[in-house]
Design an enzyme around this catalytic site. Structure first.
Site, PDB file in Angstrom:
ATOM      1  N   THR A 123       0.810  -1.207   0.000  1.00 56.99           N
ATOM      2  CA  THR A 123       0.000   0.000   0.000  1.00 56.99           C
ATOM      3  C   THR A 123       0.851   1.269   0.000  1.00 56.99           C
ATOM      4  O   THR A 123       1.976   1.259   0.518  1.00 56.99           O
ATOM      5  CB  THR A 123      -0.914   0.000   1.249  1.00 56.99           C
ATOM      6  OG1 THR A 123      -1.436   1.294   1.459  1.00 56.99           O
ATOM      7  CG2 THR A 123      -0.158  -0.392   2.519  1.00 56.99           C
ATOM      8  N   ASP A 124       0.280   2.351  -0.516  1.00 52.54           N
ATOM      9  CA  ASP A 124       0.970   3.652  -0.473  1.00 52.54           C
ATOM     10  C   ASP A 124       1.138   4.147   0.971  1.00 52.54           C
ATOM     11  O   ASP A 124       1.945   5.035   1.233  1.00 52.54           O
ATOM     12  CB  ASP A 124       0.220   4.703  -1.304  1.00 52.54           C
ATOM     13  CG  ASP A 124      -1.234   4.928  -0.891  1.00 52.54           C
ATOM     14  OD1 ASP A 124      -1.731   4.244   0.017  1.00 52.54           O
ATOM     15  OD2 ASP A 124      -1.874   5.807  -1.506  1.00 52.54           O
ATOM     16  N   GLU A 125       0.355   3.550   1.910  1.00 55.82           N
ATOM     17  CA  GLU A 125       0.390   4.055   3.289  1.00 55.82           C
ATOM     18  C   GLU A 125       1.731   3.782   3.962  1.00 55.82           C
ATOM     19  O   GLU A 125       2.030   4.379   4.993  1.00 55.82           O
ATOM     20  CB  GLU A 125      -0.786   3.474   4.085  1.00 55.82           C
ATOM     21  CG  GLU A 125      -2.100   3.862   3.433  1.00 55.82           C
ATOM     22  CD  GLU A 125      -3.346   3.599   4.265  1.00 55.82           C
ATOM     23  OE1 GLU A 125      -3.252   3.600   5.496  1.00 55.82           O
ATOM     24  OE2 GLU A 125      -4.408   3.397   3.657  1.00 55.82           O
ATOM     25  N   TYR A 147      -1.858  -0.291  11.072  1.00 51.48           N
ATOM     26  CA  TYR A 147      -2.051  -0.947   9.766  1.00 51.48           C
ATOM     27  C   TYR A 147      -0.829  -0.743   8.881  1.00 51.48           C
ATOM     28  O   TYR A 147      -0.203  -1.700   8.416  1.00 51.48           O
ATOM     29  CB  TYR A 147      -3.307  -0.399   9.061  1.00 51.48           C
ATOM     30  CG  TYR A 147      -3.365  -0.732   7.578  1.00 51.48           C
ATOM     31  CD1 TYR A 147      -3.476  -2.046   7.142  1.00 51.48           C
ATOM     32  CD2 TYR A 147      -3.274   0.280   6.611  1.00 51.48           C
ATOM     33  CE1 TYR A 147      -3.506  -2.358   5.779  1.00 51.48           C
ATOM     34  CE2 TYR A 147      -3.308  -0.018   5.250  1.00 51.48           C
ATOM     35  CZ  TYR A 147      -3.420  -1.339   4.832  1.00 51.48           C
ATOM     36  OH  TYR A 147      -3.438  -1.646   3.497  1.00 51.48           O
ATOM     37  N   LYS A 151       2.194  -3.371   7.660  1.00 54.80           N
ATOM     38  CA  LYS A 151       2.363  -3.619   6.214  1.00 54.80           C
ATOM     39  C   LYS A 151       3.811  -3.304   5.813  1.00 54.80           C
ATOM     40  O   LYS A 151       4.406  -4.008   5.003  1.00 54.80           O
ATOM     41  CB  LYS A 151       1.399  -2.752   5.382  1.00 54.80           C
ATOM     42  CG  LYS A 151      -0.054  -3.170   5.428  1.00 54.80           C
ATOM     43  CD  LYS A 151      -0.329  -4.527   4.773  1.00 54.80           C
ATOM     44  CE  LYS A 151      -0.243  -4.479   3.258  1.00 54.80           C
ATOM     45  NZ  LYS A 151      -0.626  -5.803   2.669  1.00 54.80           N
TER      46      LYS A 151
HETATM   47  P1  NAD Z   1     -10.058  -7.000   2.273  1.00 48.37           P
HETATM   48  O1  NAD Z   1     -10.070  -6.623   3.720  1.00 48.37           O
HETATM   49  O2  NAD Z   1     -11.261  -6.817   1.436  1.00 48.37           O
HETATM   50  O3  NAD Z   1      -9.629  -8.536   2.129  1.00 48.37           O
HETATM   51  C1  NAD Z   1      -8.597  -9.132   2.870  1.00 48.37           C
HETATM   52  C2  NAD Z   1      -8.723 -10.650   2.673  1.00 48.37           C
HETATM   53  O4  NAD Z   1      -7.646 -11.283   3.386  1.00 48.37           O
HETATM   54  C3  NAD Z   1     -10.011 -11.245   3.227  1.00 48.37           C
HETATM   55  O5  NAD Z   1     -10.565 -12.162   2.307  1.00 48.37           O
HETATM   56  C4  NAD Z   1      -9.589 -11.949   4.511  1.00 48.37           C
HETATM   57  O6  NAD Z   1     -10.424 -13.037   4.868  1.00 48.37           O
HETATM   58  C5  NAD Z   1      -8.178 -12.377   4.133  1.00 48.37           C
HETATM   59  N1  NAD Z   1      -7.312 -12.585   5.310  1.00 48.37           N
HETATM   60  C6  NAD Z   1      -7.089 -11.715   6.329  1.00 48.37           C
HETATM   61  N2  NAD Z   1      -6.228 -12.251   7.207  1.00 48.37           N
HETATM   62  C7  NAD Z   1      -5.897 -13.474   6.720  1.00 48.37           C
HETATM   63  C8  NAD Z   1      -5.035 -14.492   7.173  1.00 48.37           C
HETATM   64  N3  NAD Z   1      -4.347 -14.363   8.319  1.00 48.37           N
HETATM   65  N4  NAD Z   1      -4.902 -15.614   6.433  1.00 48.37           N
HETATM   66  C9  NAD Z   1      -5.618 -15.755   5.280  1.00 48.37           C
HETATM   67  N5  NAD Z   1      -6.456 -14.819   4.807  1.00 48.37           N
HETATM   68  C10 NAD Z   1      -6.593 -13.691   5.515  1.00 48.37           C
HETATM   69  O7  NAD Z   1      -8.808  -6.225   1.689  1.00 48.37           O
HETATM   70  P2  NAD Z   1      -8.514  -5.561   0.255  1.00 48.37           P
HETATM   71  O8  NAD Z   1      -8.982  -4.157   0.290  1.00 48.37           O
HETATM   72  O9  NAD Z   1      -8.959  -6.482  -0.820  1.00 48.37           O
HETATM   73  O10 NAD Z   1      -6.919  -5.521   0.300  1.00 48.37           O
HETATM   74  C11 NAD Z   1      -6.143  -6.585  -0.232  1.00 48.37           C
HETATM   75  C12 NAD Z   1      -4.662  -6.217  -0.156  1.00 48.37           C
HETATM   76  O11 NAD Z   1      -4.429  -4.997  -0.868  1.00 48.37           O
HETATM   77  C13 NAD Z   1      -4.159  -5.979   1.265  1.00 48.37           C
HETATM   78  O12 NAD Z   1      -2.868  -6.538   1.366  1.00 48.37           O
HETATM   79  C14 NAD Z   1      -4.097  -4.473   1.384  1.00 48.37           C
HETATM   80  O13 NAD Z   1      -3.110  -4.054   2.301  1.00 48.37           O
HETATM   81  C15 NAD Z   1      -3.743  -4.084  -0.039  1.00 48.37           C
HETATM   82  N6  NAD Z   1      -4.194  -2.728  -0.440  1.00 48.37           N
HETATM   83  C16 NAD Z   1      -5.497  -2.350  -0.256  1.00 48.37           C
HETATM   84  C17 NAD Z   1      -5.894  -1.075  -0.667  1.00 48.37           C
HETATM   85  C18 NAD Z   1      -7.318  -0.612  -0.502  1.00 48.37           C
HETATM   86  O14 NAD Z   1      -7.584   0.572  -0.729  1.00 48.37           O
HETATM   87  N7  NAD Z   1      -8.264  -1.458  -0.148  1.00 48.37           N
HETATM   88  C19 NAD Z   1      -4.963  -0.206  -1.256  1.00 48.37           C
HETATM   89  C20 NAD Z   1      -3.645  -0.644  -1.440  1.00 48.37           C
HETATM   90  C21 NAD Z   1      -3.268  -1.919  -1.033  1.00 48.37           C
HETATM   91  P1  TYD Z   2     -10.541   4.638   4.339  1.00 50.84           P
HETATM   92  O1  TYD Z   2     -11.514   4.189   3.307  1.00 50.84           O
HETATM   93  O2  TYD Z   2     -10.637   4.064   5.715  1.00 50.84           O
HETATM   94  O3  TYD Z   2      -9.084   4.392   3.721  1.00 50.84           O
HETATM   95  P2  TYD Z   2      -7.623   4.883   4.274  1.00 50.84           P
HETATM   96  O4  TYD Z   2      -7.754   5.373   5.650  1.00 50.84           O
HETATM   97  O5  TYD Z   2      -6.847   3.603   4.219  1.00 50.84           O
HETATM   98  O6  TYD Z   2      -7.158   5.919   3.315  1.00 50.84           O
HETATM   99  O7  TYD Z   2     -10.643   6.214   4.484  1.00 50.84           O
HETATM  100  C1  TYD Z   2     -10.429   7.064   3.366  1.00 50.84           C
HETATM  101  C2  TYD Z   2     -10.502   8.481   3.875  1.00 50.84           C
HETATM  102  O8  TYD Z   2     -11.827   8.756   4.320  1.00 50.84           O
HETATM  103  C3  TYD Z   2      -9.599   8.768   5.074  1.00 50.84           C
HETATM  104  O9  TYD Z   2      -9.113  10.105   4.976  1.00 50.84           O
HETATM  105  C4  TYD Z   2     -10.539   8.662   6.268  1.00 50.84           C
HETATM  106  C5  TYD Z   2     -11.865   9.145   5.695  1.00 50.84           C
HETATM  107  N1  TYD Z   2     -13.077   8.562   6.297  1.00 50.84           N
HETATM  108  C6  TYD Z   2     -14.097   9.402   6.785  1.00 50.84           C
HETATM  109  O10 TYD Z   2     -13.998  10.637   6.728  1.00 50.84           O
HETATM  110  N2  TYD Z   2     -15.197   8.824   7.330  1.00 50.84           N
HETATM  111  C7  TYD Z   2     -15.348   7.480   7.431  1.00 50.84           C
HETATM  112  O11 TYD Z   2     -16.390   7.015   7.972  1.00 50.84           O
HETATM  113  C8  TYD Z   2     -14.316   6.631   6.911  1.00 50.84           C
HETATM  114  C9  TYD Z   2     -14.427   5.139   6.982  1.00 50.84           C
HETATM  115  C10 TYD Z   2     -13.196   7.228   6.350  1.00 50.84           C
END
Ligand code: NAD
Ligand code: TYD
Length: 334
Positions: A123-125, A147, A151
């Site tokens: 992630t970019d975070e 988080y 990561k």
């Molecule tokens: P999500 O929360 O929708 O899904 C996570 C999945 O991982 C779920 O199916 C969960 O059951 C599984 N999981 C969690 N812990 C586990 C474990 N210990 N063993 C096996 N399975 C496990 O998440 P997402 O948004 O699809 O994110 C997927 C990946 O992409 C993550 O690594 C996240 O850090 C990365 N990512 C997400 C975003 C975003 O905006 N959502 C952005 C950049 C990177």
């Molecule tokens: P989020 O979807 O949790 O992603 P991330 O924190 O990983 O970027 O949140 C996106 C942005 O929205 C973040 O600045 C927090 C804000 N946010 C709210 O203002 N209200 C909410 O209820 C949530 C879930 C997020």
């Protein structure tokens, strides 16, 4: 390719699996623990296909990982498995440490033992917040939440396995994803569903924080591209084409759903809230990937998907998510 996709029952993982089955003819086995965020419903349109298999298990469990690998003999492991919500990491960081540190370690050991390529989804975070400009792959790592810190730890462990054991590992870091199948704890699906139900729209602080939005199909394609064309040992950023402050996103959702501005409610800010994320994707663009979905189009398609797929979110919104919502926001959903 034959792939073991860990965390493939989640939002981006299931999008990636769908893309690899449909567009690349891959054989895919998903290993997933099915936490609150992982759902077999996400396989609804490919669950019965011969090229797809699902194994329920945790990445921190060496037996489950070894069994899954022995069962499908993959060429590569793609690891999406993670705890992914910053607010939950602030309230309860334990699972983040377990999955990201121990789980990644177990997968890396298995990749070494079986001689597999390895892709870590990140992630970019990990770079922290940036007020101006944009992060490249050589920017310092300054994560700020449990988080992003865990990561980052996982990313460093992956890199150590390349340097120390020459494991052919790559890392792909995405910006904020949105699209169908995203669990409604995250900003965009939470606001869409609250808007459609007439619930308040809880904006943290002034809502001027900026996120760099990428559609999940674009990030999934970047991950596939890095898997096929990336150099072992390298990191590739994949950022979306548009950056928006949260308030702009919420106002667009209000327009698209026909909700009312009066539903916006400014609530207590998230502790340590990162102000802005921004990713440069020059390196992965040089490999031939580029994002296809502009935020305006992707957001209206996403709103339409949630409108049309109540079967997907109704069980979530009426289950454990209600309790999470009450704990996090101090009020019940309608
Ligand atoms: P999500 O929360 O929708 O899904 C996570 C999945 O991982 C779920 O199916 C969960 O059951 C599984 N999981 C969690 N812990 C586990 C474990 N210990 N063993 C096996 N399975 C496990 O998440 P997402 O948004 O699809 O994110 C997927 C990946 O992409 C993550 O690594 C996240 O850090 C990365 N990512 C997400 C975003 C975003 O905006 N959502 C952005 C950049 C990177
Ligand atoms: P989020 O979807 O949790 O992603 P991330 O924190 O990983 O970027 O949140 C996106 C942005 O929205 C973040 O600045 C927090 C804000 N946010 C709210 O203002 N209200 C909410 O209820 C949530 C879930 C997020």
């Amino acid at each position: 390719m034959r792939l073991l996709v860990c965390g493939g029952a989640g939002f981006i993982g299931s999008t990636f699996v769908r893309q690899r089955l449909r567009e690349h003819g891959d054989e895919v086995t998903v290993l997933d623990k099915l936490t609150y965020a992982g759902r077999e419903e996400n396989f609804h349109d490919f669950a019965g296909e011969e090229a797809f298999a699902f194994v329920r298990g945790a990445i921190e469990d060496p037996e489950a990982v070894g069994g899954a690998i022995a069962g499908c003999r993959p060429e590569a492991i793609v690891n999406f498995a993670a705890e992914t919500h910053v607010d939950r990491s602030i309230a309860e960081p334990d699972a983040f440490v377990k999955t990201h540190a121990l789980g990644t370690h177990v997968l890396l050991e298995a990749a070494r033992e079986w001689g597999l390529r390895y892709l870590q989804v990140s992630t970019d975070e990990v770079y922290g917040s940036i007020e101006e400009g944009t992060f490249t792959e050589s920017s310092p790592l300054r994560p700020s939440s449990p988080y992003s810190a865990t990561k980052t730890g996982a990313d460093l462990l992956v890199q150590s396995y390349f340097h120390t054991y020459e494991l052919p590992a790559v890392i792909c870091r995405g910006s904020n994803n949105y699209g169908p199948y995203q669990y409604p704890e995250k900003l965009i699906p939470l606001m869409i569903l609250n808007a459609l139900h007439g619930d308040p729209l809880p904006v943290y602080g002034d809502g001027m924080q900026v996120r760099n939005w990428i559609h999940s199909t674009d990030f999934a394609a970047a991950i596939g591209h890095v898997l096929e064309h990336g150099q072992p040992g390298e990191v590739y950023n994949a950022g979306g084409p548009d950056e928006e402050p949260n308030m702009t996103v919420v106002r667009r959702i209000i327009e698209l759903t026909g909700a009312s501005e009066s539903q916006i409610e400014h609530v207590t800010d998230r502790p340590g809230h990162d102000v802005r994320y921004s990713l440069s994707s020059e390196k992965v663009r040089a490999l031939g990937w580029e994002p296809k979905v502009r935020f305006e189009d992707g957001l209206s398609q996403t709103v339409a998907w949630y409108r049309e797929n109540a079967w997907w979110w109704e069980p979530v919104r009426s289950g454990d998510y209600r309790e999470y919502y009450e704990r996090q926001y101090g009020r019940a959903l309608s």
